[in-house]
Design a protein around this motif. Sequence first.
Motif, PDB file in Angstrom:
ATOM      1  N   SER A   1       0.744  -1.306  -0.003  1.00 34.27           N
ATOM      2  CA  SER A   1      -0.051   0.142   0.165  1.00 34.27           C
ATOM      3  C   SER A   1       1.001   1.163  -0.147  1.00 34.27           C
ATOM      4  O   SER A   1       1.976   1.165   0.691  1.00 34.27           O
TER       5      SER A   1
ATOM      6  N   VAL B   1       1.510   7.770   2.669  1.00 34.74           N
ATOM      7  CA  VAL B   1       1.214   9.296   2.547  1.00 34.74           C
ATOM      8  C   VAL B   1       1.115   9.918   3.632  1.00 34.74           C
ATOM      9  O   VAL B   1       2.161   9.413   4.492  1.00 34.74           O
TER      10      VAL B   1
ATOM     11  N   HIS C   1      -6.503  -0.984   1.434  1.00 36.24           N
ATOM     12  CA  HIS C   1      -5.793  -1.686   2.908  1.00 36.24           C
ATOM     13  C   HIS C   1      -6.907  -2.550   3.382  1.00 36.24           C
ATOM     14  O   HIS C   1      -7.081  -2.630   4.576  1.00 36.24           O
TER      15      HIS C   1
ATOM     16  N   GLU D   1      -4.136   7.952   6.561  1.00 34.52           N
ATOM     17  CA  GLU D   1      -2.714   7.208   6.251  1.00 34.52           C
ATOM     18  C   GLU D   1      -2.156   6.807   7.426  1.00 34.52           C
ATOM     19  O   GLU D   1      -1.411   5.602   7.384  1.00 34.52           O
TER      20      GLU D   1
END
Lengths: 476, 476
Positions: free
Chosen positions: B17, B20, B269, B456
């Motif tokens: 993933s 960020v 996710h 994130e």
Amino acid sequence: MYRRLIAALTLFSLSASPAVTAEPSEALLREAAELRDLALAESDAWRHAASLSTEVGPRLAGSSGDRAAVAWALAYLDGFGFDTVIPQTVTVPAWERGEAELRITAPWPQPLVGVSLGLTIGTPADGIEAPVVRFESLAALEAATSAMVRGHIVFIDEKMERTRDGSGYSAAVAKRSRGPSVASERGAVATVIRSVGTSSERFAYTGTTRFAEGVRPIPAFALAAPDADMLARQVATGRDVLLHLYSTARQLPPARSANIIADIQGATHPEEIVILGAHLDSWDLSTGAQDNATGVAIVLEVARLIAARERAPARTVRVVLYANEEAGLDGSRAYTAAALEAGLRHVIGLEADAGAGRVYALNSGVGEEALPVVEAMRGVLAPLGIAGGDNATRGGADLSTLRDAGMPLLRLEHDMSTYFDVHHTVNDTLDKVDPETLRHAVAAYAAVTWIAANVEEDFGAYPETVPPVDPAASGN
Amino acid sequence: MYRRLIAALTLFSLSASPAVTAEPSEALLREAAELRDLALAESDAWRHAASLSTEVGPRLAGSSGDRAAVAWALAYLDGFGFDTVIPQTVTVPAWERGEAELRITAPWPQPLVGVSLGLTIGTPADGIEAPVVRFESLAALEAATSAMVRGHIVFIDEKMERTRDGSGYSAAVAKRSRGPSVASERGAVATVIRSVGTSSERFAYTGTTRFAEGVRPIPAFALAAPDADMLARQVATGRDVLLHLYSTARQLPPARSANIIADIQGATHPEEIVILGAHLDSWDLSTGAQDNATGVAIVLEVARLIAARERAPARTVRVVLYANEEAGLDGSRAYTAAALEAGLRHVIGLEADAGAGRVYALNSGVGEEALPVVEAMRGVLAPLGIAGGDNATRGGADLSTLRDAGMPLLRLEHDMSTYFDVHHTVNDTLDKVDPETLRHAVAAYAAVTWIAANVEEDFGAYPETVPPVDPAASGN
């Protein structure tokens, strides 16, 4: 024994009395104000209510609790300074609640909290199971045809309005007193009503129901408000809803109870009676704290304060603790019948049977000539924050039989906004009674009683202009 | 079936993933605010609570109502847009309340309103009659000698404090969870406690009690507050007070129940789980409206709103309706054991099991690095009048097993001022639930969940600095 009392009073009524002015004297109003302030500072009616609740408990007419209550009263009144205390035997109906079980069996089974209405019959041993038909109100049931009702359990879902003066009750109670009879006339096999009362707590309400002449009695129950909601939600889905009802309620042979009649004898007009009424009995579900241990406590404390005065009242102050107000007014009828037969003169009556809420007004039902006296009483009550009133009270249940015979009334209005949250439920317990509010009430009742027992003015007759209540809606 | 789900999630966890920024983006906060406003305007959690109450009713673990609740959930969740719905079988203890009858037999006989405490044994067939010894508190009982207690019925009369945050409960509940055990150790024949709770209405409170290793179980009951008052008033006279206790409570063989696990699969996710917990079971005395139909309703409505979004959340949003929170946390333990074994990654948990009062704060128990995220969540909640919070929450009962394994928590604080008036009593019914307040809660849970499922940032581990609660006082 009661005959002896009547004989004594009749004897006194032959004595002459001096006529004086038509309004309370300044001195009398000062005395009343003194008594008011003394009561406000020192009276302790809560103790009497606590004693009756703790040492007797539930006391449905005809039960062992009722007998215990009569014994309690006779013993307890020893300390109050009465000149005479006499029990008047009263025959009362006796009824046993037994067990009750109510449940929805379809479409979604749910146990329900409910009770048998007072004096109603039980079910067969295996209960009654039938489909439910719901009515928004008693009026809607009355408008229904037998075809809709026959073979069904009628569910009267009418709600009650919360009001300060308790007027919502007389409107709502008709579904209890007459609803089951109306349902039976149309072929219903049983009736359940949304509990009369203003609470949404899960308590079911009892109280008597009566079947009209010639109408077959059917079992009658009240559901706690959340359970009426549940039943209504299931009905609202449009599915057929089945109820199973079971009750072992039954009549027992009539029993003995008693009115307790306790006098502080008048010094100058002993034949003129100022009557303070309160009922000693309660429903069986609770200790009857507000219905009516507090009423008993108020009138006893007023009597105690008056008996402790330096001078006796001019008129006789009589406390009557009535038998079986709840399930038939037998005590009221027995007392009034004997009083009328003996020609007793009740100059005015005051009843305490409206809970323990704060007193906010003095209403009356007196002859026009006595209105200045009532106005003077209001003046003495004003420092308690008690303001105004009208001359159209119908009074309470126990004094209604004397009222119907012409006796005028005074009525101290208790705030009843929360009274019908607990009334006739298991939740009518002592913790909801505020001792300070009770002291405030005693101050008001004592001041009014002292003036009534000493003013030279007569209170006339109960006014014929007061509109009658719907007898079907009268509830106790 | 659960194994299949775990396998699927484990598979997803292998996918990479993108990393960020460490704080919620403006865009994400805008989305959360949109969801908040949508929920406030349109969500209808009350309907789910009404359905569970009306179509299932009481659902004590192991009872037929519990099985009906599991069936209800599996059918009802069809409309919510979950990607998977899986029942996880859980073995639960089963217990039958049966009948209970409590009364004072001397000096003044009185029937009492009381219930058996959960999971306790019954009495012999003819009941138990013994003198009462009263203790002001559990601490006073702990300080007492066996000589004072032996052969007596112990009455623990401790009162509970009313608080907005419900903290009075964890203090008061110790008398229920440990009191009977402490009494038995000192030779008591039974225990009655003043109901845990803040109400003075005549409702008795249930909840489990546990006996320490090697201590002989004795029957344990709770009295409604007015009945505890009554017993205390009789004891206060100094006379010997006798109680008669009867109960047919008994253990049944263990039964099958289920956790219901329902997922909205994460888009980027899916292996990271944001868990929304609520227990499906209730005590047997009521339909468990606030404990915990409303909790179930809140998490389901949040899921429904999220599933209806145009884009799926980044992380998996998992609703778990837990089995048997009330009488042993079996569902919680079973879920966590399986999750730990499978190495599932729960990034954060939120539980709805604190009633239907208005949400007033967001507390957390997250790693320090995630505090800016929590602060950003508070910013989105501010227009709802939800203000502040701390990082010291211990969360609810069902997520405590994941918390103990390190999972961080978020907790929306409901005003619990009136919750303990109805909690664990027959009075926990739907009429006390305000649909508007529930909608307000859904708005808060939905906004927080949306941020948690899309930010994130990681939430770290549950902080080790939060002080532990007294395990004896932990109550559900």
